[in-house]
Motif scaffolding. Structure first.
Motif, mmCIF file in Angstrom:
data_model
loop_
_atom_site.group_PDB
_atom_site.id
_atom_site.type_symbol
_atom_site.label_atom_id
_atom_site.label_comp_id
_atom_site.label_asym_id
_atom_site.label_seq_id
_atom_site.Cartn_x
_atom_site.Cartn_y
_atom_site.Cartn_z
ATOM 1 N N SER A 73 6.063 -2.505 -13.365
ATOM 2 C CA SER A 73 4.858 -1.730 -13.710
ATOM 3 C C SER A 73 3.646 -2.268 -12.959
ATOM 4 N N ARG A 76 3.768 -1.121 -9.434
ATOM 5 C CA ARG A 76 3.431 0.306 -9.322
ATOM 6 C C ARG A 76 1.929 0.520 -9.460
ATOM 7 N N ILE A 77 1.289 -0.239 -10.364
ATOM 8 C CA ILE A 77 -0.169 -0.135 -10.503
ATOM 9 C C ILE A 77 -0.827 -0.551 -9.186
ATOM 10 N N LEU A 79 0.406 -0.492 -6.179
ATOM 11 C CA LEU A 79 0.652 0.508 -5.138
ATOM 12 C C LEU A 79 -0.229 1.740 -5.338
ATOM 13 N N ALA A 80 -0.371 2.171 -6.597
ATOM 14 C CA ALA A 80 -1.202 3.353 -6.871
ATOM 15 C C ALA A 80 -2.663 3.082 -6.516
ATOM 16 N N ASN A 82 -3.515 1.385 -3.927
ATOM 17 C CA ASN A 82 -3.526 1.135 -2.477
ATOM 18 C C ASN A 82 -3.611 -0.342 -2.124
ATOM 19 N N LEU A 206 0.973 7.150 -14.284
ATOM 20 C CA LEU A 206 2.061 6.228 -13.939
ATOM 21 C C LEU A 206 2.969 5.970 -15.135
ATOM 22 N N ARG A 317 7.361 2.443 -4.619
ATOM 23 C CA ARG A 317 6.338 3.277 -3.978
ATOM 24 C C ARG A 317 6.719 4.766 -4.091
ATOM 25 N N THR A 319 7.974 6.199 -6.442
ATOM 26 C CA THR A 319 7.782 6.726 -7.809
ATOM 27 C C THR A 319 6.310 6.975 -8.139
ATOM 28 N N ILE A 320 5.412 6.715 -7.160
ATOM 29 C CA ILE A 320 3.977 6.864 -7.457
ATOM 30 C C ILE A 320 3.610 8.343 -7.388
#
Ligand code: ADP
Ligand code: MG
Ligand code: ZN
Length: 503
Positions: A73, A76-77, A79-80, A82, A206, A317, A319-320
């Motif tokens: 998680s 993913r945060i 990556l979201a 950037n 997300l 990435r 899954t974003i």
């Protein structure tokens, strides 16, 4: 304690002479099944001290293990936002004593955060965007929850009893820290609120956190300083802790700007301190700010470093999702609807439901009409959200298909939906069981037409005499007799034919 308005400088005055600098620190509790370093349930609202074990209670000899889902998680945060994801990083011990912290240290990340150097393009009220630079996002664990009793404010000062709930101790947190936000001028409070709003929407998209500011699963600390317009060096900042609503973020920043300007105007100095936010719109002094040395950080010896493979990062990435507000703009264009209609759909929480219904083959008009009006109304009646209703987008699409095929009128469609909500089965079955299909059988309609004409002889006479408008009353009577199941256009044809006039 309240603060007299004379101690605040008029807002326009503040921004004409000072330039605000802000930094936002946002903590989010991850909605993982288990805690960050043990297998205890991560569940808000459980009986106090029921989700605890030797690890999260900090008992001697207990050893932590990193929760892989929490790391995913956090990545993913990052990556979201950037960010660059660190290929290797250790946890750190942040040492301090406080009763809500059973180990007397918090496991956090210090100089080796999982995500660094990102940005978020934040949509503002006027439709423009503002880029907020992200310094880092790091993982840590939450503390327990202290409840102070006996004081008027609920704070520790004056309390007679303090209660401790360790269910929250060890809940996974991600802290997201911005770089200083400069150049915002008079828009600083709005930008602060818009940033936290955008971050909340992104995290919700997300599906990594409940992001409930009211329940503390998303908490914001707002750093604010002022410098004279044109000055290069930043002023000293204050950090207003735990601002617990989006509106409060804006209020807190604005208040600090006005308060600090008053202190500076009077020749005073801003002290670097934490401040408490009060619901009625002001801040008050908290504790003097600790420095990093106070925490005696060192690498956590009980945990392995976190070393996500490129492969894992790329898999995550993929899954974003699209940023929610960009998705909203795209959808609005595709559906060709006004800002106002879009806002209603968003506020009613039915955008995803309409989208899913369209994906099942329904028209966006049909899906919007049912979810945006009828189903929202049904949800309100039941005190639930539209997504909690006992009907799926697939079923709504099936109802709309029956309408398209001419088997149901819009009115009958709503009755079929009532049946689905009542647990009577799939749409087609409800239609059959309740006998709701549109009546196509001319002989049935003809009988009803004959009855209606016989019941209203004077109207029948008018129609025969050429007053075609009078047919409406007879059509209405037939529709009533057939419980709305006849096709109104066909009824009209048969009424006119029975009276020997052309339509
Ligand atoms: P701390 O641990 O002391 O809270 P952090 O680095 O976690 O420090 O967060 C400080 C936040 O304040 C960051 O968002 C940073 O960009 C911002 N900041 C730093 N200096 C200033 C300043 N002078 N005025 C306003 N904000 C600042
Ligand atoms: Mg901090
Ligand atoms: Zn535990």
């Amino acid at each position: 304690m309240t603060v007299a308005s004379t101690e605040l400088v008029d807002y326009d005055e503040v921004v004409s002479r000072y330039e605000p600098v802000m930094g936002m620190e946002v903590h989010v509790e991850l909605s993982t099944t288990t805690k960050m370093f043990c297998g205890c349930a991560n569940h808000f609202g459980a009986e106090p001290n029921t989700n605890v074990c030797p690890v999260c209670l900090g008992l001697p000899g207990a050893l932590p293990v990193v929760n892989a889902a929490a790391v995913e998680s956090a990545i993913r945060i990052g990556l979201a936002l950037n960010c660059d994801i660190a290929p290797w990083g250790r946890f750190a011990r942040k040492n301090y004593f406080y009763p809500d912290q059973p180990k007397n240290y918090q496991i956090s990340q210090y100089d080796e955060p999982i995500a660094v150097n990102g940005h978020l393009d934040v949509p503002l009220d006027d439709g423009t965007t503002w880029r907020v630079e992200i310094e880092r996002a790091h993982m840590e664990e939450d503390t327990g929850k202290l409840t102070h009793l006996g004081s008027a404010t609920g704070r520790i000062a004056g309390a007679t009893t303090s209660l401790l709930d360790f269910n929250r101790a060890g809940v996974p947190l991600v802290e997201i820290v911005t770089r200083p936000i400069e150049g915002a001028g008079a828009r600083a409070p709005e930008i602060a609120r818009s940033y936290v709003t955008a971050l909340r929407d992104l995290l919700r998209g997300l599906d990594v956190s409940d992001v409930r500011m009211d329940q503390g699963s998303m908490r914001c600390d707002a750093n604010v300083s002022l410098k004279p317009v044109g000055a290069a060096e930043f002023g000293t900042r204050t950090e207003t802790k735990n601002v617990n609503s989006l509106k409060s973020v804006e209020v807190a920043v604005r208040y600090e700007m006005r308060r600090q300007a008053a202190v500076l105007d009077a020749g005073g100095e801003i002290v670097q301190e934490t401040r408490h936010f009060h619901e009625d719109g002001y801040t008050s002094a908290g504790r003097r700010k600790e420095t990093a040395e106070d925490y005696r950080y060192f690498p956590e010896p009980d945990l392995e470093p976190v070393a996500p493979s490129d492969d894992l990062v790329e898999r995550l990435r993929a899954t974003i999702p699209e940023l929610p507000w960009l998705q909203r703009n795209r959808i609005q264009q595709e559906w060709g609807i006004s800002d106002e209609v879009m806002r209603d759909l968003v506020n009613n929480g039915v955008i995803d439901l309409v989208t899913a219904t369209v994906a099942e083959g329904a028209s966006s008009e049909g899906a919007r009409a049912l979810w945006g009006n009828f189903l929202v109304q049904k949800a309100n009646e039941r005190g639930v959200t539209a997504s909690e209703l006992a009907i799926t987008p697939t079923q709504v699409a099936a109802v709309l298909k029956l309408v398209d095929d001419g088997k149901l009128s819009n009115k009958l469609a709503r009755e079929v939906i009532e049946g689905v909500l009542a647990g009577e089965g799939e749409p087609e079955q409800v239609m059959t069981d309740r006998g709701l299909a549109v009546v196509r059988d001319d002989s049935v309609i003809q009988a009803a037409v004959d009855d209606a004409l016989a019941a209203q002889p004077d109207i029948a006479e008018k129609i025969r005499g050429g007053k075609v408008q009078a047919a409406g009353a007879v059509v209405g009577a037939v529709m009533k007799a057939t419980k709305g199941q006849a096709d109104a256009a066909r009824v009209r044809e048969l009424v006119l034919a029975a009276c020997g006039v052309a339509g």
